[in-house]
Write a protein that holds these residues in place. Structure first.
Motif, PDB file in Angstrom:
ATOM      1  N   VAL A 196     -11.794  18.963 -23.307  1.00  0.00           N
ATOM      2  CA  VAL A 196     -13.084  19.516 -22.648  1.00  0.00           C
ATOM      3  C   VAL A 196     -13.786  18.697 -21.953  1.00  0.00           C
ATOM      4  O   VAL A 196     -14.224  17.417 -22.375  1.00  0.00           O
ATOM      5  CB  VAL A 196     -13.669  19.934 -23.834  1.00  0.00           C
ATOM      6  N   ILE A 197     -14.097  18.916 -20.770  1.00  0.00           N
ATOM      7  CA  ILE A 197     -15.165  17.966 -20.050  1.00  0.00           C
ATOM      8  C   ILE A 197     -16.209  18.784 -19.761  1.00  0.00           C
ATOM      9  O   ILE A 197     -16.501  19.931 -19.158  1.00  0.00           O
ATOM     10  CB  ILE A 197     -14.391  18.078 -18.598  1.00  0.00           C
ATOM     11  N   ARG A 198     -17.427  18.014 -20.332  1.00  0.00           N
ATOM     12  CA  ARG A 198     -18.792  18.803 -20.311  1.00  0.00           C
ATOM     13  C   ARG A 198     -19.308  18.387 -18.993  1.00  0.00           C
ATOM     14  O   ARG A 198     -19.522  16.961 -18.891  1.00  0.00           O
ATOM     15  CB  ARG A 198     -19.607  18.504 -21.598  1.00  0.00           C
ATOM     16  N   LYS A 199     -19.846  19.111 -18.034  1.00  0.00           N
ATOM     17  CA  LYS A 199     -20.613  18.620 -16.832  1.00  0.00           C
ATOM     18  C   LYS A 199     -22.021  19.462 -16.945  1.00  0.00           C
ATOM     19  O   LYS A 199     -22.327  20.464 -17.262  1.00  0.00           O
ATOM     20  CB  LYS A 199     -19.696  19.212 -15.706  1.00  0.00           C
ATOM     21  N   PRO A 200     -22.937  18.618 -16.391  1.00  0.00           N
ATOM     22  CA  PRO A 200     -24.314  19.198 -15.924  1.00  0.00           C
ATOM     23  C   PRO A 200     -24.317  20.607 -15.051  1.00  0.00           C
ATOM     24  O   PRO A 200     -23.458  20.325 -14.442  1.00  0.00           O
ATOM     25  CB  PRO A 200     -25.008  18.057 -15.385  1.00  0.00           C
ATOM     26  N   ILE A 234     -14.459  27.368 -18.074  1.00  0.00           N
ATOM     27  CA  ILE A 234     -13.096  27.491 -17.346  1.00  0.00           C
ATOM     28  C   ILE A 234     -12.047  26.719 -18.130  1.00  0.00           C
ATOM     29  O   ILE A 234     -12.031  25.499 -18.260  1.00  0.00           O
ATOM     30  CB  ILE A 234     -13.523  26.804 -15.801  1.00  0.00           C
ATOM     31  N   ILE A 235     -10.931  27.456 -18.254  1.00  0.00           N
ATOM     32  CA  ILE A 235      -9.719  26.956 -18.946  1.00  0.00           C
ATOM     33  C   ILE A 235      -8.767  26.741 -17.931  1.00  0.00           C
ATOM     34  O   ILE A 235      -8.363  27.948 -17.298  1.00  0.00           O
ATOM     35  CB  ILE A 235      -9.306  27.656 -19.992  1.00  0.00           C
ATOM     36  N   LYS A 236      -7.825  25.623 -17.602  1.00  0.00           N
ATOM     37  CA  LYS A 236      -6.698  25.504 -16.524  1.00  0.00           C
ATOM     38  C   LYS A 236      -5.637  24.824 -17.450  1.00  0.00           C
ATOM     39  O   LYS A 236      -5.938  23.742 -18.156  1.00  0.00           O
ATOM     40  CB  LYS A 236      -7.335  24.599 -15.496  1.00  0.00           C
ATOM     41  N   VAL A 237      -4.414  25.376 -17.135  1.00  0.00           N
ATOM     42  CA  VAL A 237      -3.240  24.699 -17.396  1.00  0.00           C
ATOM     43  C   VAL A 237      -2.593  24.329 -16.247  1.00  0.00           C
ATOM     44  O   VAL A 237      -2.203  24.870 -15.328  1.00  0.00           O
ATOM     45  CB  VAL A 237      -2.403  25.543 -18.348  1.00  0.00           C
ATOM     46  N   HIS A 238      -2.510  22.861 -16.177  1.00  0.00           N
ATOM     47  CA  HIS A 238      -1.663  22.040 -15.101  1.00  0.00           C
ATOM     48  C   HIS A 238      -0.406  21.831 -15.185  1.00  0.00           C
ATOM     49  O   HIS A 238       0.340  21.920 -16.335  1.00  0.00           O
ATOM     50  CB  HIS A 238      -2.450  20.627 -15.038  1.00  0.00           C
ATOM     51  N   PRO A 239       0.235  21.730 -14.148  1.00  0.00           N
ATOM     52  CA  PRO A 239       1.918  21.871 -14.006  1.00  0.00           C
ATOM     53  C   PRO A 239       2.348  20.671 -14.971  1.00  0.00           C
ATOM     54  O   PRO A 239       3.361  20.710 -15.375  1.00  0.00           O
ATOM     55  CB  PRO A 239       1.986  21.594 -12.719  1.00  0.00           C
ATOM     56  N   ASN A 240       1.692  19.702 -15.189  1.00  0.00           N
ATOM     57  CA  ASN A 240       2.001  18.393 -16.109  1.00  0.00           C
ATOM     58  C   ASN A 240       1.796  18.804 -17.627  1.00  0.00           C
ATOM     59  O   ASN A 240       1.697  18.123 -18.378  1.00  0.00           O
ATOM     60  CB  ASN A 240       1.385  17.289 -15.830  1.00  0.00           C
ATOM     61  N   CYS A 241       1.411  20.058 -17.747  1.00  0.00           N
ATOM     62  CA  CYS A 241       1.179  20.757 -19.276  1.00  0.00           C
ATOM     63  C   CYS A 241      -0.133  20.320 -19.976  1.00  0.00           C
ATOM     64  O   CYS A 241      -0.434  20.276 -21.114  1.00  0.00           O
ATOM     65  CB  CYS A 241       2.477  20.472 -20.119  1.00  0.00           C
ATOM     66  N   GLU A 242      -0.926  19.520 -18.992  1.00  0.00           N
ATOM     67  CA  GLU A 242      -2.241  19.079 -19.472  1.00  0.00           C
ATOM     68  C   GLU A 242      -3.358  20.354 -19.501  1.00  0.00           C
ATOM     69  O   GLU A 242      -3.339  21.277 -18.647  1.00  0.00           O
ATOM     70  CB  GLU A 242      -3.135  17.963 -18.779  1.00  0.00           C
ATOM     71  N   ILE A 243      -3.998  20.537 -20.245  1.00  0.00           N
ATOM     72  CA  ILE A 243      -5.191  21.756 -20.509  1.00  0.00           C
ATOM     73  C   ILE A 243      -6.192  21.066 -20.456  1.00  0.00           C
ATOM     74  O   ILE A 243      -6.715  20.314 -21.288  1.00  0.00           O
ATOM     75  CB  ILE A 243      -4.831  22.318 -21.900  1.00  0.00           C
ATOM     76  N   ILE A 244      -7.155  21.617 -19.599  1.00  0.00           N
ATOM     77  CA  ILE A 244      -8.364  21.119 -19.453  1.00  0.00           C
ATOM     78  C   ILE A 244      -9.461  22.094 -19.392  1.00  0.00           C
ATOM     79  O   ILE A 244      -9.318  23.434 -18.722  1.00  0.00           O
ATOM     80  CB  ILE A 244      -8.658  20.393 -17.855  1.00  0.00           C
ATOM     81  N   TRP A 267      -2.250  33.090 -23.304  1.00  0.00           N
ATOM     82  CA  TRP A 267      -1.965  33.093 -22.219  1.00  0.00           C
ATOM     83  C   TRP A 267      -1.592  31.563 -21.776  1.00  0.00           C
ATOM     84  O   TRP A 267      -0.863  31.208 -21.146  1.00  0.00           O
ATOM     85  CB  TRP A 267      -3.583  33.241 -21.249  1.00  0.00           C
ATOM     86  N   ILE A 268      -2.380  30.658 -22.601  1.00  0.00           N
ATOM     87  CA  ILE A 268      -2.329  29.236 -22.570  1.00  0.00           C
ATOM     88  C   ILE A 268      -0.791  28.852 -22.837  1.00  0.00           C
ATOM     89  O   ILE A 268      -0.171  28.211 -22.284  1.00  0.00           O
ATOM     90  CB  ILE A 268      -3.311  28.599 -23.637  1.00  0.00           C
ATOM     91  N   TYR A 269      -0.412  29.341 -24.081  1.00  0.00           N
ATOM     92  CA  TYR A 269       0.780  29.021 -24.415  1.00  0.00           C
ATOM     93  C   TYR A 269       1.940  29.448 -23.844  1.00  0.00           C
ATOM     94  O   TYR A 269       3.144  28.889 -23.256  1.00  0.00           O
ATOM     95  CB  TYR A 269       1.295  29.873 -25.958  1.00  0.00           C
ATOM     96  N   VAL A 270       1.786  30.710 -22.855  1.00  0.00           N
ATOM     97  CA  VAL A 270       2.847  31.248 -21.974  1.00  0.00           C
ATOM     98  C   VAL A 270       2.776  30.319 -20.921  1.00  0.00           C
ATOM     99  O   VAL A 270       3.858  30.124 -20.346  1.00  0.00           O
ATOM    100  CB  VAL A 270       2.494  32.689 -21.564  1.00  0.00           C
ATOM    101  N   ALA A 271       1.695  29.948 -20.283  1.00  0.00           N
ATOM    102  CA  ALA A 271       1.485  29.072 -19.146  1.00  0.00           C
ATOM    103  C   ALA A 271       2.333  27.578 -19.545  1.00  0.00           C
ATOM    104  O   ALA A 271       3.090  27.025 -18.490  1.00  0.00           O
ATOM    105  CB  ALA A 271       0.138  28.765 -18.773  1.00  0.00           C
TER     106      ALA A 271
END
Length: 259
Positions: free
Chosen positions: A27-31, A41-51, A73-77
């Motif tokens: 989790v990245i918290r931003k102002p 916002i949830i993103k699953v990156h090609p290297n399998c990192e979930i941000i 959706w995260i698991y399928v990705a």
């Protein structure tokens, strides 16, 4: 949960269980300005990192709810990206390729310099810089040899450091166990019945937490030479979040082991 602050951006790490797998996400918290709509916002990156990016004042429960709504959706990705990693092409050891070290990515840069007495390799400004003093017919193999030798050297140094750091937790071990660095196709580490340890030099490409997991796993085998319930309890006692760390390491295994 772990957290850190980098350039006023707070990073946190959590996990959830889906099926029989623990899935870790950051989790990245931003102002956020008042005129912008609050979004998680949830993103699953090609290297399998979930941000997961969220407003800095978002409640932990709101973030968790947003993640759980998209858990399938995260698991399928993740499954899709992991299947892609199985077909990663072998490295050519040319400038521009990606190399890993302690969980970070570095761009390989190959330089030919006949004025240099000996070939060398070092980390420099986000790059793994290889300088060749002379060339043989197989330049790629020459670079590969230097890179693998560098990884092995760094592995021996870092593994010794991590072992010394972790030993106070493993009260069942007397003395300091020795280990060898040995390339293995499908294992990060091993422990013989006599307590002899071996670690894969490719493990040096992973974050330190993943290295610690493998070291602790093998140290637990010195007490429990199996994967019994007693073994897993012992591992949990020294690394409560080992499942999340293992998932993280497994998700990047194809990239780390790729040569």
């Amino acid at each position: 949960m772990t957290s850190m602050c980098v350039n006023d951006v707070i990073k946190e790490e959590y996990s959830f269980v889906y099926g029989d797998e623990a899935v870790t996400y950051e989790v990245i918290r931003k102002p956020q300005s008042e005129d912008k709509k609050r979004k998680i916002i949830i993103k699953v990156h090609p290297n399998c990192e979930i941000i997961v990016t969220s407003p800095e004042d978002a409640e932990r429960s709101d973030i968790h709810e947003a993640v759980m709504k998209r858990a399938r959706w995260i698991y399928v990705a993740l499954k899709e990206f992991r299947s892609h990693l199985e077909f990663i092409q072998s490295k050519q050891y040319i400038s521009g390729e990606m190399q890993f070290y302690l969980g970070r990515r570095y761009v390989l840069k190959v330089i030919e310099d006949s004025d240099t007495a000996t070939s060398s390799i070092k980390l420099y400004r986000g790059k793994l810089l290889v300088t060749l003093s002379t060339l043989n017919k197989d330049k790629a193999n020459q670079v590969k040899t230097l890179v693998n030798k560098w990884y092995r050297t760094r592995a021996e140094i870092i593994f010794h450091e991590r072992l010394a750091e972790l030993l106070p937790q493993t009260t069942w071990i007397k003395g300091i166990p020795s280990f060898r660095v040995l390339t293995m196709v499908k294992q990060w580490g091993s422990c013989s019945a006599k307590g002899n340890l071996m670690f894969n030099p490719h493990l040096i490409k992973a974050p330190k937490e993943c290295i610690d997991y493998v070291i602790l796993h093998e140290l637990c085998h010195i007490s429990e030479y199996n994967h019994s319930e007693k073994f897993w309890r012992l591992l949990t006692s020294v690394m409560p979040n080992w499942k999340q760390v293992k998932t993280r390491l497994d998700g990047m295994a194809e990239l780390y082991l790729n040569e």
